[in-house]
Design a protein around this motif. Sequence first.
Motif, short mmCIF file in Angstrom:
data_model
loop_
_atom_site.label_atom_id
_atom_site.label_comp_id
_atom_site.label_asym_id
_atom_site.label_seq_id
_atom_site.Cartn_x
_atom_site.Cartn_y
_atom_site.Cartn_z
N ALA A 1 -10.77 81.71 -46.23
CA ALA A 1 -10.62 80.37 -45.64
C ALA A 1 -10.88 80.41 -44.15
CB ALA A 1 -9.22 79.84 -45.93
N LEU A 2 -10.37 81.42 -43.45
CA LEU A 2 -10.60 81.52 -42.02
C LEU A 2 -12.07 81.78 -41.70
CD1 LEU A 2 -7.51 83.68 -40.93
CD2 LEU A 2 -7.83 81.22 -40.64
N GLN B 1 8.90 76.81 -29.88
CA GLN B 1 7.64 76.06 -29.85
C GLN B 1 6.55 76.80 -30.61
OE1 GLN B 1 6.19 75.22 -25.89
NE2 GLN B 1 4.19 74.51 -26.63
N VAL B 2 6.44 78.11 -30.37
CA VAL B 2 5.42 78.90 -31.07
C VAL B 2 5.74 78.99 -32.56
CG1 VAL B 2 4.32 81.16 -31.23
CG2 VAL B 2 4.85 80.21 -28.99
N ALA B 3 7.03 79.05 -32.90
CA ALA B 3 7.40 79.07 -34.32
C ALA B 3 6.95 77.80 -35.01
CB ALA B 3 8.91 79.25 -34.45
N ALA B 4 7.11 76.66 -34.33
CA ALA B 4 6.67 75.39 -34.91
C ALA B 4 5.15 75.36 -35.06
CB ALA B 4 7.14 74.23 -34.03
N GLU B 5 4.45 75.93 -34.08
CA GLU B 5 2.98 75.98 -34.17
C GLU B 5 2.55 76.87 -35.34
OE1 GLU B 5 1.70 77.37 -30.39
OE2 GLU B 5 2.25 75.53 -29.32
N ARG B 6 3.22 78.00 -35.52
CA ARG B 6 2.90 78.89 -36.65
C ARG B 6 3.14 78.19 -37.98
NH1 ARG B 6 -0.34 82.43 -38.20
NH2 ARG B 6 0.01 83.64 -36.29
N HIS B 7 4.26 77.50 -38.08
CA HIS B 7 4.58 76.79 -39.31
C HIS B 7 3.54 75.72 -39.61
CE1 HIS B 7 6.73 74.57 -42.39
NE2 HIS B 7 6.72 73.49 -41.62
N ALA B 8 3.17 74.94 -38.60
CA ALA B 8 2.18 73.89 -38.80
C ALA B 8 0.82 74.46 -39.19
CB ALA B 8 2.04 73.06 -37.52
N PHE B 9 0.46 75.58 -38.58
CA PHE B 9 -0.82 76.21 -38.93
C PHE B 9 -0.80 76.71 -40.38
CE2 PHE B 9 -3.06 80.25 -39.53
CZ PHE B 9 -4.36 79.78 -39.47
N GLU B 10 0.28 77.36 -40.80
CA GLU B 10 0.35 77.87 -42.16
C GLU B 10 0.28 76.73 -43.17
OE1 GLU B 10 0.10 80.94 -43.05
OE2 GLU B 10 0.15 81.73 -41.00
N GLU B 11 0.87 75.59 -42.83
CA GLU B 11 0.78 74.42 -43.70
C GLU B 11 -0.67 73.96 -43.82
OE1 GLU B 11 3.28 72.36 -45.36
OE2 GLU B 11 4.24 74.31 -45.23
N ALA B 12 -1.35 73.92 -42.68
CA ALA B 12 -2.75 73.49 -42.67
C ALA B 12 -3.64 74.46 -43.44
CB ALA B 12 -3.25 73.36 -41.24
N LEU B 13 -3.38 75.74 -43.25
CA LEU B 13 -4.17 76.76 -43.96
C LEU B 13 -3.95 76.67 -45.46
CD1 LEU B 13 -5.97 79.28 -43.96
CD2 LEU B 13 -3.90 80.65 -43.59
N ILE C 1 -6.72 75.91 -48.36
CA ILE C 1 -6.92 76.82 -49.49
C ILE C 1 -6.82 76.06 -50.81
CG2 ILE C 1 -5.84 78.74 -50.75
CD1 ILE C 1 -5.17 80.01 -48.06
N GLU C 2 -5.86 75.15 -50.91
CA GLU C 2 -5.72 74.34 -52.11
C GLU C 2 -6.95 73.46 -52.33
OE1 GLU C 2 -3.51 74.13 -54.46
OE2 GLU C 2 -1.90 75.43 -53.72
N ASP C 3 -7.40 72.80 -51.27
CA ASP C 3 -8.54 71.87 -51.39
C ASP C 3 -9.84 72.59 -51.71
OD1 ASP C 3 -6.82 69.82 -50.81
OD2 ASP C 3 -7.36 69.69 -48.68
N GLU D 1 -3.60 68.53 -45.66
CA GLU D 1 -3.42 69.18 -44.39
C GLU D 1 -2.79 68.24 -43.41
OE1 GLU D 1 -6.93 70.93 -42.86
OE2 GLU D 1 -6.24 70.94 -40.79
N PRO D 2 -1.73 68.60 -42.71
CA PRO D 2 -1.11 67.73 -41.73
C PRO D 2 -2.01 67.57 -40.52
CG PRO D 2 -0.08 69.88 -41.68
CD PRO D 2 -1.03 69.88 -42.86
N GLN D 3 -1.92 66.45 -39.87
CA GLN D 3 -2.72 66.18 -38.70
C GLN D 3 -2.16 66.94 -37.52
OE1 GLN D 3 -5.56 64.38 -38.67
NE2 GLN D 3 -5.32 64.22 -40.91
N GLU D 4 -3.03 67.48 -36.70
CA GLU D 4 -2.59 68.16 -35.49
C GLU D 4 -2.05 67.12 -34.51
OE1 GLU D 4 -6.19 71.22 -35.16
OE2 GLU D 4 -4.58 71.51 -33.69
N PRO D 5 -1.01 67.46 -33.80
CA PRO D 5 -0.51 66.53 -32.80
C PRO D 5 -1.47 66.36 -31.65
CG PRO D 5 0.61 68.66 -32.66
CD PRO D 5 -0.22 68.70 -33.87
#
Length: 294
Positions: free
Chosen positions: A173-174, A207-219, A223-225, A290-294
């Motif tokens: 995916a990456l 803050q970085v933890a939230a960014e990691r979580h959001a990225f993993e959700e997007a990834l 992968i699902e799509d 995929e969630p939208q980036e802020p």
Amino acid sequence: MHASFVPPRQVKIGDAAAFVGTTPRAIRHYHAVGLLPEPERGGDGRRRYGYDDLVRLLWIRRMADAGIALEDIRDATADESHDRAGGTDVAHVLERLEQSLAAQQAELRHRRTAVRRMRAEGSRLGLLSDFVARRLQDLPDGSLRQADLDSLLVTERVFGPLGAAVQAGRFIALATHPDLRERSDRVDAAEEALDDAVAVDDPRVAQVAAERHAFEEALHARIEDSGLARDDDALFDAWEALHPAPAPGPGAMSAAAALGKLPHDLSPARLRCMELAAELDAQEPRKSKEPQEP
């Protein structure tokens, strides 16, 4: 000539070695490795070899001259029954030796294929098992980074080929979505910045933890799509077909033991960041989109 050969009832080790065409040292080695039983000793304390011993020495030498390792000869004769004369059933031994050599030949073919593939790949991709490498074979050359392949190599050691093949979906995916790769690089850089100088309660950690979580959700959503998740299901089916009754191989290491031996150079702040990201992941179920980036 009508005279028949009548060998002496017993001979010393030097005479036995000369008759067989070997050396006393070699015969002593046969004794040491369990290939030839120790004979009885005479009144002078020296070994005495009878006719059956000489016959056994002869066929040991013949098989050794044919390139068969002494260990293979010993293993093939270890559990063999003896006939009335006390000799070993040579035909049965040779059958077992042929089976052993066929297995060794198959192993050598496997190793040669692996080395040939490593040379052809010309990168760390060749160090991965066939099961993992096949999932990556359709990617363009250079689309995988060295760090990706290193991670797969470590994962395969800890969780086996199936675990690494599943993880390969992440790197596919990456490699095929540049926007995800750029976002991954940003999050990785932010995590690496959480060094020993950063306190665990620093606001940047959360803050970085939230960014990691959001990225993993997007990834995960990508992968699902893209259908990579369905490929994972096919991987499990293929693995079960190849390994209907899995068993740990020689030298196998449990995941816990392997992880415990891995060197970790993570600061307390980064470890805390990982904990917070895991907590966020547990609190919020993954979305199908995929969630939208802020």
